[in-house]
Design a protein around this motif. Structure first.
Motif, PDB file in Angstrom:
ATOM      1  N   SER A 162       0.970  -1.145   0.010  1.00  0.00           N
ATOM      2  CA  SER A 162      -0.009   0.021  -0.040  1.00  0.00           C
ATOM      3  C   SER A 162       0.735   1.286  -0.070  1.00  0.00           C
ATOM      4  O   SER A 162       1.852   1.190   0.489  1.00  0.00           O
ATOM      5  CB  SER A 162      -0.994  -0.106   1.161  1.00  0.00           C
ATOM      6  OG  SER A 162      -0.077  -0.009   2.360  1.00  0.00           O
ATOM      7  N   CYS A 202      -0.577   5.360   2.942  1.00  0.00           N
ATOM      8  CA  CYS A 202      -2.120   5.015   3.791  1.00  0.00           C
ATOM      9  C   CYS A 202      -1.393   5.370   5.085  1.00  0.00           C
ATOM     10  O   CYS A 202      -2.358   5.047   5.943  1.00  0.00           O
ATOM     11  CB  CYS A 202      -2.244   3.494   3.431  1.00  0.00           C
ATOM     12  SG  CYS A 202      -3.113   3.248   1.999  1.00  0.00           S
ATOM     13  N   PHE A 217      -5.593   0.030   4.035  1.00  0.00           N
ATOM     14  CA  PHE A 217      -6.144   0.984   2.708  1.00  0.00           C
ATOM     15  C   PHE A 217      -7.723   1.200   3.041  1.00  0.00           C
ATOM     16  O   PHE A 217      -7.731   2.443   2.671  1.00  0.00           O
ATOM     17  CB  PHE A 217      -6.105   0.064   1.470  1.00  0.00           C
ATOM     18  CG  PHE A 217      -6.411   0.594   0.305  1.00  0.00           C
ATOM     19  CD1 PHE A 217      -5.939   1.798  -0.346  1.00  0.00           C
ATOM     20  CD2 PHE A 217      -7.586   0.081  -0.399  1.00  0.00           C
ATOM     21  CE1 PHE A 217      -6.440   2.177  -1.464  1.00  0.00           C
ATOM     22  CE2 PHE A 217      -8.419   0.716  -1.532  1.00  0.00           C
ATOM     23  CZ  PHE A 217      -7.553   1.721  -2.045  1.00  0.00           C
ATOM     24  N   ALA A 221      -7.921   4.024   5.570  1.00  0.00           N
ATOM     25  CA  ALA A 221      -7.390   5.198   5.112  1.00  0.00           C
ATOM     26  C   ALA A 221      -8.278   5.883   4.271  1.00  0.00           C
ATOM     27  O   ALA A 221      -8.500   7.244   4.149  1.00  0.00           O
ATOM     28  CB  ALA A 221      -5.872   5.096   4.635  1.00  0.00           C
ATOM     29  N   GLN A 281      -3.970   7.455  -2.242  1.00  0.00           N
ATOM     30  CA  GLN A 281      -3.976   6.279  -1.369  1.00  0.00           C
ATOM     31  C   GLN A 281      -4.024   5.042  -2.463  1.00  0.00           C
ATOM     32  O   GLN A 281      -5.132   5.120  -3.223  1.00  0.00           O
ATOM     33  CB  GLN A 281      -4.961   6.324  -0.277  1.00  0.00           C
ATOM     34  CG  GLN A 281      -4.723   7.436   0.778  1.00  0.00           C
ATOM     35  CD  GLN A 281      -5.971   7.857   1.493  1.00  0.00           C
ATOM     36  OE1 GLN A 281      -6.929   7.732   0.845  1.00  0.00           O
ATOM     37  NE2 GLN A 281      -5.981   7.996   2.872  1.00  0.00           N
TER      38      GLN A 281
END
Length: 541
Positions: A50, A53, A58, A61, A118
């Motif tokens: 990821s 984040c 994930f 976030a 993200q």
């Protein structure tokens, strides 16, 4: 080759994307596959990471970011974007591409083109439907959580601001495809031209429908075979594929557009032209299918070009064709057979058995080497005869010529790469300079020197960027800045040229390596060493 796909999702459950990446799903229904106890089955092999984040999950976030900026709260909002980079199945065996390397390339691509978002980057080494191609999934939150520089595919200031959303425009998608091609060139991977469309444009929906229909047809044929009945057909075709086949059959016989339309009408297909574009209406539909959805072979320009070619061929066939003499016929037939003979890709270097025995190789290896040398000796003689060489010296000259052609192709490719890099750098400087224009205009509005000095100090970073860009323009003698669209068009043309040049270089390199292999084997068969060859050549002179 590598291809790029894009999907946008309005699903507010960000965990569903992660679940798809980590667990097995049915390839047609896209539903998760469960075991006997009703639990999800993890995928056998994957790499996942990821970005941006902050150490959180994930999904967590993304939801926190959406709440912080008040975005992605409506049902119709696009919550995430899903990009897939699929590499050629041969990239693993021929180019040494591994899942770890593909994951690193995916992370680099994500950081470079989706900064401030993200993201999840996941690599699967097993392709769709068992194809075995390595592919990388990049899932990004549509919301941007940080201010980012103005990238080449962006079109408006909001595309760089924190709290705004990602837009996958046609310009952006073309830029991403061009960057994927550049990445394949850089890594030495198989690639195709992604910017000029395709002859048969098959969407993901049609692909899945074809696979699903083929499975149903296979089950039906298996039932017929069990009952002792022959199958009616073994290959399933979608409605679009049957339409493509019907159009191609009509194009193969027609020499004018009226004849083409009448042939299609016999099959129940109506060809329509509207605003310079063709569309095709089948009996089972009320809305026609545009040529763009079928592929580039079915648009107006391609159809008219093929009809003109058919008309020209028909006119040429009306003239009498002189008969060739029997001997000339045989010679032409032999030349055609020689040209169409497939290349022997199994040709390999022979093994120096004496050197291997000196290294300590055993009897088993020596027996294998003896068989291997016999096979390669036969393949080398066949290739030697196919090229038409009459002496080893002609082979040496052919190797030298192939090496010179390869080096010339490489030089041209490097020159195109240098020009392309220069255009990209100019585009980057133009974008940076244009982004600082509001700050530079603000300096002109200051009334006195003190106010201007304070203003410059407040916006020091922007003026540093502007001064660096202006210095670049002066050093390169650029007095008038080109437009972004003009630069982008030049870059795309250079990418196509580089694509063609790279393929030409690769073909000439393979030809040179093949001749080198033949040369090395011939030298070993004739027991010719390098000093001996020099002595023979000096003696002939």
């Amino acid at each position: 080759m590598a291809i790029l796909k894009h999907f946008s999702s309005k699903n507010a459950d960000y965990g569903a994307a992660e679940k798809y990446l980590l667990f097995q799903h049915d390839e047609f229904t896209m539903k998760p596959v469960l075991d006997e106890t009703g639990r999800l089955i993890p995928r056998e092999d994957y790499r996942i990471s990821s970005l941006n984040c902050g150490g959180d999950d994930f999904a967590v976030a993304c939801m926190r970011a959406n709440l912080r900026y008040g975005k992605n709260q409506k049902r119709e909002d696009v919550k995430s974007h899903h990009y897939i980079i699929s590499f050629d199945p041969r990239a693993g065996t021929d180019n040494g591409l591994t899942a770890d390397r593909a994951q690193a390339l995916g992370e680099e691509f994500c950081r470079e083109h989706f900064p401030g978002h993200q993201a999840l980057v996941c690599t699967h080494p097993d392709g769709h439907n068992g194809s075995g191609n390595i592919h990388v999934h990049i899932v990004i939150n549509s919301l941007r959580i940080a201010e980012v520089p103005f990238l080449p595919y962006m079109e408006r200031p909001a595309d760089t601001r924190e709290g705004c959303k990602h837009r996958c425009t046609d310009t952006a998608l073309r830029h991403f495809k061009a960057e994927v091609m550049e990445m394949c060139h850089r890594e030495g991977l198989y690639q195709i031209d992604l910017l000029n469309g395709s002859k048969n444009r098959i969407t993901d929906r049609e692909y899945r429908a074809q696979k699903k229909g083929q499975l149903a047809l296979d089950r039906e044929n298996a039932a017929l075979a069990a009952g002792g009945q022959p199958p009616k057909t073994t290959k399933f075709e979608t409605d679009k594929e049957m339409l493509r086949r019907t159009i191609r059959q009509a194009l193969s016989h027609a020499s004018s557009f009226d004849e083409f339309s009448s042939l299609l009408l016999r099959e129940g297909v109506t060809a329509k032209e509207s605003r310079g574009r063709l569309s095709y209406l089948t009996p089972d539909r009320t809305k026609p299918i545009t040529a763009r959805k079928l592929g580039d072979d079915f648009d107006k320009a391609a159809v008219l070009a093929l009809l003109t070619q058919n008309a020209r061929r028909a006119a040429e066939q009306t003239t009498a064709i002189p008969e060739y003499p029997h001997t000339q016929k045989g010679r032409l037939r032999e030349e055609k057979a020689a040209k169409t003979t497939p290349a022997d890709n199994t040709l390999q270097r022979m093994v120096d058995r004496e050197a291997k025995r000196a290294e300590g190789k055993g009897v088993g290896y020596d027996r294998w080497a003896a068989k291997h040398n016999l096979k390669q000796m036969a393949a080398t003689v066949t290739a030697y005869q196919q090229y038409g060489f009459s002496s080893p010296e002609e082979l040496d000259e052919a190797c030298s010529a192939a090496y010179a052609a390869m080096q010339e192709s490489l030089t041209e490719l490097k020159q195109v790469e240098k020009t392309l890099n220069g255009k990209k750098e100019l585009q980057r400087q133009v974008l940076a300079y244009s982004k600082t224009r509001p700050v530079r205009d603000g300096l002109k509005q200051q009334k006195n020197a003190k106010a201007k000095a304070a203003y410059r100090q407040k916006h020091e970073s922007d003026f540093i960027i502007a001064d660096a860009a202006a210095r670049y323009f002066r050093e390169n003698g650029i007095s008038e800045l080109p437009s972004y669209k003009a630069l982008q068009a030049e870059i795309e043309v250079l990418i196509k040229e580089k694509n063609s040049g790279y393929n030409d270089y690769r073909a000439k390199r393979e030809e040179y390596r093949r001749l080198q292999t033949i040369k090395g084997n011939i030298d070993q068969i004739l027991h010719r060493s390098e000093p001996q060859r020099r002595k023979e050549q000096n003696h002939e002179r």
